[in-house]
Motif scaffolding. Sequence first.
Motif, PDB file in Angstrom:
ATOM      1  N   ASP A  42       0.942  -1.152  -0.050  1.00 17.02           N
ATOM      2  CA  ASP A  42      -0.075   0.046  -0.033  1.00 17.02           C
ATOM      3  C   ASP A  42       0.763   1.179  -0.064  1.00 17.02           C
ATOM      4  O   ASP A  42       1.612   1.596   1.065  1.00 17.02           O
ATOM      5  N   ARG A  43       0.944   1.783  -1.152  1.00 19.41           N
ATOM      6  CA  ARG A  43       1.985   3.068  -1.295  1.00 19.41           C
ATOM      7  C   ARG A  43       1.431   4.195  -0.343  1.00 19.41           C
ATOM      8  O   ARG A  43       2.570   4.875   0.126  1.00 19.41           O
ATOM      9  N   ALA A  44       0.040   4.329   0.080  1.00 17.20           N
ATOM     10  CA  ALA A  44      -0.002   5.500   0.941  1.00 17.20           C
ATOM     11  C   ALA A  44       0.529   5.210   2.276  1.00 17.20           C
ATOM     12  O   ALA A  44       1.016   6.216   2.834  1.00 17.20           O
ATOM     13  N   SER A  45       0.494   4.068   2.663  1.00 18.20           N
ATOM     14  CA  SER A  45       1.007   3.637   4.246  1.00 18.20           C
ATOM     15  C   SER A  45       2.334   3.146   4.248  1.00 18.20           C
ATOM     16  O   SER A  45       2.873   3.271   5.338  1.00 18.20           O
ATOM     17  N   GLY A  46       2.745   2.479   3.227  1.00 17.55           N
ATOM     18  CA  GLY A  46       4.165   2.009   3.170  1.00 17.55           C
ATOM     19  C   GLY A  46       4.246   0.524   3.924  1.00 17.55           C
ATOM     20  O   GLY A  46       5.136   0.037   3.869  1.00 17.55           O
ATOM     21  N   SER A  64       7.138   0.714   8.444  1.00 21.41           N
ATOM     22  CA  SER A  64       6.777   1.300   7.085  1.00 21.41           C
ATOM     23  C   SER A  64       7.686   1.658   6.142  1.00 21.41           C
ATOM     24  O   SER A  64       8.732   2.369   6.542  1.00 21.41           O
ATOM     25  N   LEU A  97       7.963   3.869   4.290  1.00 20.48           N
ATOM     26  CA  LEU A  97       7.888   5.539   4.100  1.00 20.48           C
ATOM     27  C   LEU A  97       8.758   6.081   5.400  1.00 20.48           C
ATOM     28  O   LEU A  97       9.346   7.193   4.995  1.00 20.48           O
ATOM     29  N   GLN A 147       7.180   1.234  -7.042  1.00 18.45           N
ATOM     30  CA  GLN A 147       6.768   2.436  -6.350  1.00 18.45           C
ATOM     31  C   GLN A 147       7.903   3.322  -6.390  1.00 18.45           C
ATOM     32  O   GLN A 147       7.723   4.541  -6.278  1.00 18.45           O
TER      33      GLN A 147
END
Length: 186
Positions: A4-8, A91, A93, A145
Amino acid sequence: MQLDRASGWFSGVTHCPSPNFNARPLGEAISLLVIHNISLPPACFGTGKVQQFFQNRLDPAEHPYFDSIAHLTVSAHLFVERDGAVTQFVSLLDRAWHAGVSRFDGREGCNDFSIGIELEGTDALAYTDAQYDALVQLSRQIRQQWPAIDLERIQGHSDIAPGRKTDPGPAFDWRRYRAALNEDAV
């Protein structure tokens, strides 16, 4: 497993959040993937001790080696066990504390711009087919990503911390791994 790119965070893997992380420097782009190995105690697999170590819950009295590392506050983003099971600690991110004193492409402090994947193993013992399969799946999604992570920007811990680290070691089949990733370009 799906990133999930938004949360990492990956779905379809075990989540075992580590307190050993912090924010990446503002505006820092992820552009490096670092491959490591770990086993706790050394050369013992499936013990659950890596998870405890990355959560600062390792009991130093359980094994003499643990006494020498229990004070460390380290983590990785991902851990791939011998059977291919994946655990995520941080994460993608965020900045996991996996590289330590390190340098790549003229830059110090690789944790700032890298993702760290630990393979359960040692420098000298062959990794399993299940581990390569999981590592390739993870790497493909990470590279989708963050396309700056080309094949030259996938390095071993020994490459970014030469003389200090030796992992993933000579048992890691770079040719096999890179060939599988190269299939993506065909």
